[in-house]
Scaffold this active site. Sequence first.
Site, PDB file in Angstrom:
ATOM      1  CG  ASN A 251      -4.552   1.246   1.240  1.00 32.42           C
ATOM      2  OD1 ASN A 251      -4.091   0.908  -0.050  1.00 32.42           O
ATOM      3  ND2 ASN A 251      -5.370   0.716   1.906  1.00 32.42           N
TER       4      ASN A 251
ATOM      5  CG  ASP B 215      -9.009  -6.089  -0.749  1.00 30.94           C
ATOM      6  OD1 ASP B 215      -8.411  -6.071   0.193  1.00 30.94           O
ATOM      7  OD2 ASP B 215     -10.363  -6.076  -0.327  1.00 30.94           O
TER       8      ASP B 215
HETATM    9  C1  IPE Z   1      -8.239  -1.360  -2.013  1.00 33.67           C
HETATM   10  O1  IPE Z   1      -8.207  -2.258  -0.823  1.00 33.67           O
HETATM   11  C2  IPE Z   1      -7.002  -0.761  -2.052  1.00 33.67           C
HETATM   12  C3  IPE Z   1      -5.966  -1.675  -2.848  1.00 33.67           C
HETATM   13  C4  IPE Z   1      -6.307  -2.690  -3.234  1.00 33.67           C
HETATM   14  C5  IPE Z   1      -4.586  -1.275  -2.909  1.00 33.67           C
HETATM   15  P1  IPE Z   1      -8.556  -1.681   0.638  1.00 33.67           P
HETATM   16  O2  IPE Z   1      -8.404  -3.145   1.296  1.00 33.67           O
HETATM   17  O3  IPE Z   1      -7.763  -0.604   0.694  1.00 33.67           O
HETATM   18  O4  IPE Z   1     -10.261  -1.366   0.498  1.00 33.67           O
HETATM   19  P2  IPE Z   1     -11.210  -1.323   1.560  1.00 33.67           P
HETATM   20  O5  IPE Z   1     -10.937  -0.551   2.733  1.00 33.67           O
HETATM   21  O6  IPE Z   1     -11.501  -2.643   1.898  1.00 33.67           O
HETATM   22  O7  IPE Z   1     -12.500  -0.613   0.918  1.00 33.67           O
HETATM   23  C1  IPE Z   2      -4.577  -5.659  -0.296  1.00 28.59           C
HETATM   24  O1  IPE Z   2      -4.900  -6.379   0.990  1.00 28.59           O
HETATM   25  C2  IPE Z   2      -3.531  -4.913  -0.129  1.00 28.59           C
HETATM   26  C3  IPE Z   2      -3.580  -3.335   0.178  1.00 28.59           C
HETATM   27  C4  IPE Z   2      -4.697  -2.965   0.267  1.00 28.59           C
HETATM   28  C5  IPE Z   2      -2.430  -2.574   0.117  1.00 28.59           C
HETATM   29  P1  IPE Z   2      -5.366  -5.849   2.327  1.00 28.59           P
HETATM   30  O2  IPE Z   2      -4.051  -5.425   2.872  1.00 28.59           O
HETATM   31  O3  IPE Z   2      -6.359  -5.000   2.205  1.00 28.59           O
HETATM   32  O4  IPE Z   2      -6.030  -7.205   2.912  1.00 28.59           O
HETATM   33  P2  IPE Z   2      -7.165  -7.394   3.616  1.00 28.59           P
HETATM   34  O5  IPE Z   2      -8.535  -6.689   3.109  1.00 28.59           O
HETATM   35  O6  IPE Z   2      -7.052  -6.519   5.125  1.00 28.59           O
HETATM   36  O7  IPE Z   2      -7.222  -8.748   4.010  1.00 28.59           O
HETATM   37 MG    MG Z   3      -8.428  -4.854   2.084  1.00 23.96          MG
END
Ligand code: IPE
Ligand code: IPE
Ligand code: MG
Length: 249
Positions: free
Chosen positions: A72, A24
Amino acid sequence: MKMNQKLETELNENIPKHVAIIMDGNGRWAQKRFMPRVAGHKRGMEVVKTITKSASKLGVKVLTLYAFSTENWKRPQDEVSFLMKLPITFFNKFVPELIEEGVQVRVTGDIDGLPQATQDAVRKAIEDTAQGTKMILNFALNYGSRDEITKMVQSIAQAVNTKQLDVDKIDEQVIENHLQTNFLGELSNPDVLIRTSGEERISNFLLWQIAYSELVFTDTLWPDFDEKIFIEMIKEYQKRDRRFGAIKK
Ligand code: IPE
Ligand code: IPE
Ligand code: MG
């Protein structure tokens, strides 16, 4: 002595067999640099390669990486389509190295729900790396634990309906057999779950499987994650006393 050799020697024998990571913080990493969010995903992809190599070198048997959740899809379409192309880029670039490392690619999640080109790339990577025996690199792609549990209930209900299964015979093993991690057998449940970026939540990841996983968090954003931090987190895992409900001997 090289830096990572030194770090590795600080680890004891207790290497987790199954490591799961919620990668993340890609978007925040990019935004901090006034770059588009997808620049963070691109950088994050390189980190996947680095950590795969580190994990394999340490003797980890299964590395499960949360790459795209069933939630997502709620993101802007251009970000979603970039994320759907990433596996294609990743496998094109790294499959030869993965084969060389003895890494076997697997995917957990609803593959059929991915765009056709992504499905093709995923299936090809699974096929091309099928001989790998050193470590399984398991991507959770279009994965959601509630979706997995829903499908598990449906398939068990179906088996009961068609009289292939008796209700009294439904136990934890039957449930595990119907989860998407079933192919991992006794390695289905992560020993340690790592989440980067400072968020301390599960976000619909492996709810059943993490019942007794050690949870380890870092503020580091995924694109900044490296072998040094990874090893620090394994060391943190090694300090934990896993009791599984029993009393320490
Ligand atoms: C969890 O991260 C999903 C992945 C890392 C693929 P998100 O960024 O989607 O989760 P939330 O929305 O912060 O809970
Ligand atoms: C994790 O990084 C990757 C996916 C969830 C696909 P994020 O895209 O969630 O990055 P933040 O949490 O918005 O910084
Ligand atoms: Mg995230």
